[in-house]
Motif scaffolding. Structure first.
Motif, short mmCIF file in Angstrom:
data_model
loop_
_atom_site.label_atom_id
_atom_site.label_comp_id
_atom_site.label_asym_id
_atom_site.label_seq_id
_atom_site.Cartn_x
_atom_site.Cartn_y
_atom_site.Cartn_z
N PHE A 124 0.81 -1.21 0.00
CA PHE A 124 0.00 0.00 0.00
C PHE A 124 0.84 1.25 0.00
O PHE A 124 0.47 2.27 -0.59
CB PHE A 124 -1.00 -0.01 1.17
N ILE A 141 1.58 1.94 -3.43
CA ILE A 141 0.41 2.51 -4.10
C ILE A 141 0.32 4.01 -3.78
O ILE A 141 0.09 4.84 -4.66
CB ILE A 141 -0.89 1.80 -3.66
N ASP A 197 -15.56 7.53 10.94
CA ASP A 197 -14.92 7.43 9.63
C ASP A 197 -14.45 5.98 9.52
O ASP A 197 -13.85 5.45 10.46
CB ASP A 197 -13.74 8.41 9.57
N LEU A 198 -14.73 5.33 8.40
CA LEU A 198 -14.48 3.88 8.30
C LEU A 198 -13.06 3.50 8.72
O LEU A 198 -12.85 2.57 9.50
CB LEU A 198 -14.78 3.40 6.88
N GLY A 199 -12.09 4.23 8.21
CA GLY A 199 -10.69 3.92 8.53
C GLY A 199 -10.41 4.08 10.01
O GLY A 199 -9.77 3.24 10.64
N ILE A 223 -12.02 1.31 12.10
CA ILE A 223 -11.22 0.09 12.09
C ILE A 223 -10.03 0.22 13.03
O ILE A 223 -9.77 -0.67 13.85
CB ILE A 223 -10.74 -0.23 10.66
N VAL A 229 -4.96 10.22 5.45
CA VAL A 229 -6.21 10.10 4.70
C VAL A 229 -6.77 8.68 4.78
O VAL A 229 -7.97 8.49 4.83
CB VAL A 229 -5.98 10.53 3.23
N GLY A 230 -5.91 7.70 4.81
CA GLY A 230 -6.34 6.30 4.86
C GLY A 230 -5.75 5.61 6.07
O GLY A 230 -4.80 4.85 5.95
N PRO A 231 -6.30 5.84 7.28
CA PRO A 231 -5.64 5.35 8.49
C PRO A 231 -5.57 3.84 8.61
O PRO A 231 -4.75 3.33 9.38
CB PRO A 231 -6.51 5.93 9.63
N MET A 256 -5.50 1.67 5.73
CA MET A 256 -5.25 1.10 4.41
C MET A 256 -4.39 -0.15 4.46
O MET A 256 -4.48 -1.01 3.59
CB MET A 256 -4.54 2.11 3.52
N ASN A 297 -16.03 12.44 2.62
CA ASN A 297 -16.66 11.64 1.57
C ASN A 297 -17.75 10.72 2.10
O ASN A 297 -18.66 10.37 1.37
CB ASN A 297 -15.61 10.78 0.85
N GLU A 298 -17.64 10.33 3.36
CA GLU A 298 -18.51 9.25 3.84
C GLU A 298 -19.88 9.72 4.32
O GLU A 298 -20.84 8.98 4.26
CB GLU A 298 -17.82 8.49 4.98
N SER A 347 -22.46 9.30 -1.20
CA SER A 347 -21.39 9.16 -0.21
C SER A 347 -20.48 8.02 -0.64
O SER A 347 -20.88 7.12 -1.37
CB SER A 347 -21.99 8.89 1.17
N MET A 348 -19.21 8.10 -0.23
CA MET A 348 -18.28 7.07 -0.67
C MET A 348 -17.10 6.93 0.30
O MET A 348 -16.91 7.76 1.17
CB MET A 348 -17.75 7.38 -2.06
N THR A 349 -16.32 5.88 0.09
CA THR A 349 -15.10 5.70 0.85
C THR A 349 -14.13 4.84 0.07
O THR A 349 -14.52 4.17 -0.88
CB THR A 349 -15.37 5.03 2.22
N ASP A 356 -11.44 3.49 2.15
CA ASP A 356 -10.59 3.24 3.31
C ASP A 356 -10.10 1.82 3.48
O ASP A 356 -9.20 1.58 4.27
CB ASP A 356 -11.34 3.67 4.59
N LYS A 376 -8.33 -1.25 1.72
CA LYS A 376 -7.56 -1.68 0.55
C LYS A 376 -7.58 -0.65 -0.59
O LYS A 376 -7.36 -1.01 -1.74
CB LYS A 376 -8.11 -3.02 0.01
N ALA A 377 -7.85 0.59 -0.31
CA ALA A 377 -7.93 1.65 -1.32
C ALA A 377 -8.96 1.31 -2.40
O ALA A 377 -8.89 1.83 -3.51
CB ALA A 377 -6.57 1.88 -1.97
N MET A 382 -21.40 4.84 1.80
CA MET A 382 -20.81 4.52 3.08
C MET A 382 -21.82 4.84 4.18
O MET A 382 -22.59 3.98 4.58
CB MET A 382 -19.48 5.25 3.27
N HIS A 383 -21.85 6.08 4.68
CA HIS A 383 -22.85 6.38 5.69
C HIS A 383 -24.04 7.13 5.12
O HIS A 383 -25.17 7.01 5.59
CB HIS A 383 -22.25 7.23 6.82
N GLY A 384 -23.78 7.93 4.11
CA GLY A 384 -24.84 8.71 3.47
C GLY A 384 -25.48 7.93 2.34
O GLY A 384 -25.28 6.73 2.21
#
Lengths: 241, 477, 184
Positions: free
Chosen positions: B24, B27, B135-137, B140, B152-154, B156, B220-221, C159-161, C163, C165-166, C172-174
């Motif tokens: 990652f 990446i 936040d999803l990241g 987790i 940004v991707g805690p 990943m 974004n979420e 809404s999106m993510t 997070d 595996k990229a 996502m939530h929205g």
């Protein structure tokens, strides 16, 4: 034509004198008669980058005194040229007279490829080397001196040499001076990847324009891939078949 | 948050062996800058756009006290309550008390680095208030009790198997899955319930607009909008440097931030709050608290070199492009902030003593400062810390590294200005680098030679240095 | 501007239905509800959605639609928005073609959760509210002596993510789906 005074970096002087020899051969082939001041030692970059500014000031003054009467100074190392041109004036800002002398010297100091292409207006230096080459962009050349086209044009013009693309050519090789010694594991990981990109390119040689980068990459190659070759730009440009 | 900045080298060594993380990190370095460049190309002149954002940030930092005052005044005029927290303790106490007074049993949180810096979650938990990172990241990493891997991707670098595992254990997921979409769905279901009933939402702040008293969040979420819309109380936490003068500047920075962060023109949601909800609105917070955290920043503000660090807009571009970060990931940096921006900020907040590795672990390649929207010259700042560190240390000390340093440059200095000493030094060291037994001994002794030769051949002083060769070359024309 | 707006929305996987008037909008809305089996909606009461006469439409089409004033308090409104509503339907203050962004000014007629809690967000936008850049929307909203709105949302796509595996995905939530009915 102005007199060319050579500034040969300490790493080249001690470990890779062939870079200096290649520079002499190359300049003479171009009809120039370079001089070399025996009193030169080191521009002070190692002291600067580790924060020992008082020691660096002494090195800077020594350098300035040696070179300030020359007409043109050329050096096969962008990082050293960056030190002289950009770091000396700041280093000496508390002594305006010295800072002024530093700026005057800096104004006539050039990295080798910069001198050949931008000052001499030459791309074809009469070299020939059968094989393919990739070029690693040294950080100081690329980001502090804006030098990227010049080495490529020179390599391109070498007879029988094909210049191939190198993946992540502009990513640091992991030398960073004291970094490679203070953080050997990280440095190793970085140089290993640079070498992997070189191997994947299938080029015959990797060309670098920095003695430090060369010491780093070539040291790793000799240990892990002794069949692969790296050389300094000056060596390629002085090469004939 | 636990501070592990002194463990940089050992943590880096461990992380270098993590093959999965390395994928990652590659990446990040190979793709994100490309995405960023593509997004920046939507500006008529990307270079000018970066110059402009740098100029905005420089102006903000130069006028920080005045702009913060203006922001506070206008935020209060809008009906928000503003609390200036001198340090982590003050900020945490204030927020915990707010929660206790309102009988709050749990909060939902948007991603906020300052709340990690001050250790807010721990303070809440110690007072019996659960903090759900939404936040999803962050969700987790919270469940796994790990520090953030990347701004940004805690999370990943976390393998999906581990995520599936922990979701089954702690997030009510019934069946295992390796599909990121299904895992995301599980998190959505679990956290949705929390959003529905939450009474206090805690967010960070991307930008605080002085002219209108408005705070802006970029995401974004949708978890931040949830945390701002559902509960009766909203607490938004910011550090001093998040302020910006007006909406025009804010909009420009938001454009640059989104392009730099994720290669997007704009993130899915940008929400701008000017005070709590108006009286007859059915949702939105009845009370909006804005906590402005100092935590050591005013201490270095007066130093014009140090305060450059405050120009950072937390976009993460410097991380993606750093040759060091993209080998070791976020953990070795040992605190809330990693990569070049962490290397620049953490020493100022925690002191040069405990963070020595942070300002030395840089090759000075300059890739970071080239892309920084804030116009920060990271290599220059790290260099400045190195200089300061040599001056703090007593010149004479008996610690081993200090002795080496002293001799290294005291000796070096003499050799550089006296060419005869230089040549003598060369002659004396030459055999040490060429003679088999000497080399073997050097390679075994802890020190620069051992470190270098770990992965490279021994650099040998040439049989004839260039100085010596010149004597022959000079006449051989 | 319309073309650019639509292009940008589609890039974000949003959908745009162009119609000539509000009554056609109502037909399209019915189609959307049928396609996605949307049985209940939470609606705003702002001036852009008002001409749609959504309560009448709801009665005719047999779809449950509730607005904020159907609820006695926040708690019951939240229960509906989170638990019952298949979709949120709102008007839009501005459409910004720069990035296909919807600008919503939240007030008594524009509750926040309607456009963030349900899985679908259906947005009604009139073409005369399209502006090229964020600045035009922001200038109209924030200049002047009156206090600024409690919240303004810029919505760009669902809404999106990314997070895990990229790998990025929507919803996502929205909302997972953003459907815009553009009335010209």
């Amino acid at each position: 034509m102005k007199t060319i005074s050579m500034f040969i970096p300490c790493l080249a002087d001690l470990f890779l004198p062939r870079i200096g020899e290649a520079t002499v051969t190359l300049l003479r082939r171009l009809g120039l008669d370079p001089i070399y001041h025996d009193a030169q030692t080191c521009c002070g970059q190692p002291a600067i980058s580790s924060g020992h500014m008082d020691s660096a000031v002494k090195a800077a003054k020594h350098f300035i005194q040696i070179f300030e009467h020359d007409e043109i100074i050329i050096c096969p190392s962008g990082s050293c040229v960056h030190t002289v041109k950009h770091q000396y004036p700041d280093l000496l800002k508390k002594e305006p007279e010295w800072a002024h002398r530093a700026r005057r010297v800096g104004a006539k100091t050039y990295e080798l490829s910069q001198f050949l292409v931008d000052i001499l207006g030459t791309k074809d230096v009469g070299a020939s080397f059968s094989g393919s080459a990739v070029y690693h962009e040294s950080c100081k050349n690329l980001r502090r001196l804006g030098i990227s086209d010049q080495p490529r044009k020179l390599i391109d013009a070498v007879k029988n040499t094909e210049l191939l693309p190198l993946k992540e050519a502009d990513v640091c090789c992991g030398f960073g001076g004291e970094f490679s010694i203070r953080f050997p594991d990280i440095s190793e990981a970085i140089v290993a990847q640079k070498v992997q990109h070189f191997i994947n390119s299938e080029a015959d040689i990797l060309v670098l324009s920095e003695p430090g980068c060369l010491l780093n990459v070539d040291g790793y190659l000799q240990r892990h891939h002794p069949e692969k070759k790296a050389m300094h730009l000056a060596e390629l440009l002085s090469h004939t078949e | 948050m636990e501070i592990n900045t002194h463990r940089f080298t050992e943590t880096a060594k461990k992380e270098l062996k993590n093959e999965y993380s390395r994928v990652f990190l590659d990446i990040f370095r190979q793709h994100f800058p490309v995405l960023r460049k593509k997004a920046m190309a939507s500006f008529p002149n990307p270079d000018k756009a970066l110059e402009k954002s740098a100029a905005i940030r420089a102006d903000v930092v130069a006028r920080l006290p005045e702009l913060l005052n203006q922001f506070e005044k206008n935020a209060i005029r809008n009906g928000a309550k503003v609390f200036r927290a001198k340090d982590a303790k003050a900020a945490n106490e204030f927020i915990v008390n707010l929660a206790k007074q309102r009988g709050v049993t749990y909060v939902t949180k948007g991603k906020s680095m300052v709340t990690e810096e001050i250790g807010l979650n721990q303070a809440l938990e110690e007072n019996g208030i659960k903090a759900f990172e939404s936040d999803l990241g962050e969700f987790i990493t919270q469940l796994l009790d790990r520090p953030p891997f990347h701004i940004v991707g805690p999370a990943m670098n976390i393998p999906v198997e581990e995520i599936s595992d922990i979701f089954q254990k702690k997030a009510g997921m019934k069946d295992p899955t390796l599909d990121p979409v299904e895992l995301g769905q599980a998190a959505r279901v679990y956290l949705r319930n929390k959003f529905h009933h939450v009474e206090m939402g805690i967010t960070g702040v991307n930008m605080a607009v002085a002219e209108t008293g408005t705070i802006i969040n970029v995401e974004n979420e949708g978890n931040i909008r949830m945390s701002k819309s559902s509960p009766k109380t909203q607490v938004s936490v910011m550090t001093l440097e998040k302020v910006v003068e007006n909406m025009a500047d804010a909009l420009h920075l938001v454009r640059v931030l989104c392009r730099s962060c994720t290669g997007q023109k704009l993130s899915a949601y940008v929400s701008m709050d000017s005070g709590p909800k108006k009286e007859n609105e059915i949702d939105g917070p009845e009370e909006l608290f804005i906590v402005i955290v100092d935590n050591g920043r005013w201490n270095f503000y007066d130093d014009s070199q140090s305060r450059e660090a405050l120009k950072c807009i937390r976009c993460g571009t410097c991380l993606n492009i750093c040759p060091v970060y993209t080998k070791v990931g976020g953990y070795p940096y040992g605190w809330a902030y990693s990569g070049p921006m962490g290397q620049v900020l953490t020493p100022l907040l925690l002191g040069l003593d405990r963070t020595k590795d942070l300002y030395h672990a840089c090759t000075q390649c300059g890739a970071c400062s080239e892309v920084c929207p804030g116009g920060i010259d990271h290599p220059k700042m790290l260099h400045e810390f190195r200089i300061r560190q040599t001056r703090i240390r007593p010149r004479i000390s008996f610690k081993k590294n200090d002795i080496i340093d002293f001799f290294e440059f005291a000796l070096w200095e003499k050799m550089v200005v006296h060419p005869s000493l230089w040549k003598l030094g060369v002659t004396m060291s030459r055999s040490a680098t060429r003679q088999k037994n000497a080399v073997r001994m050097l390679k075994k002794t802890n020190g620069p030679v051992k470190n270098w030769t770990q992965s490279r051949t021994m650099p040998q002083i040439a049989r004839k240095t260039f100085h010596e060769r010149w004597n022959e070359l000079r006449d051989k024309k | 501007m319309i073309k650019k707006f639509i292009e940008e929305v589609i890039l974000q996987t949003g959908q745009v239905h162009q119609v000539q008037d509000y009554s056609t909008a109502g037909e399209i809305l019915a189609q959307i509800a049928a396609d996605h089996q949307l049985k209940s909606m939470v609606a705003s009461t702002d001036e852009v959605i008002r001409p749609l006469k959504i309560m009448e439409w709801a009665n005719k089409k047999g779809i449950e639609v509730k607005t904020a004033d159907n609820f006695k308090d926040r708690a019951s409104f939240k229960d509906y928005a989170f638990g019952q509503a298949d979709a949120g339907i709102t008007g839009v203050n501005y459409g910004i073609s720069e990035s296909g962004t919807l600008c919503l000014v939240h007030d008594i007629n524009q509750p926040r959760l309607a456009s963030i809690a349900p899985l679908f967000h259906i947005a009604i936008l009139t073409a005369d509210r399209l502006v090229p850049e964020y600045e035009q929307a922001v200038e109209n909203i924030y200049t002047g002596s009156s206090t600024p709105p409690s919240q303004v949302s810029f919505i760009t796509g669902p809404s999106m993510t990314g997070d895990i595996k990229a790998q990025s995905f929507k919803g996502m939530h929205g909302p997972k789906h953003l459907i815009i009915i553009l009335i010209e």
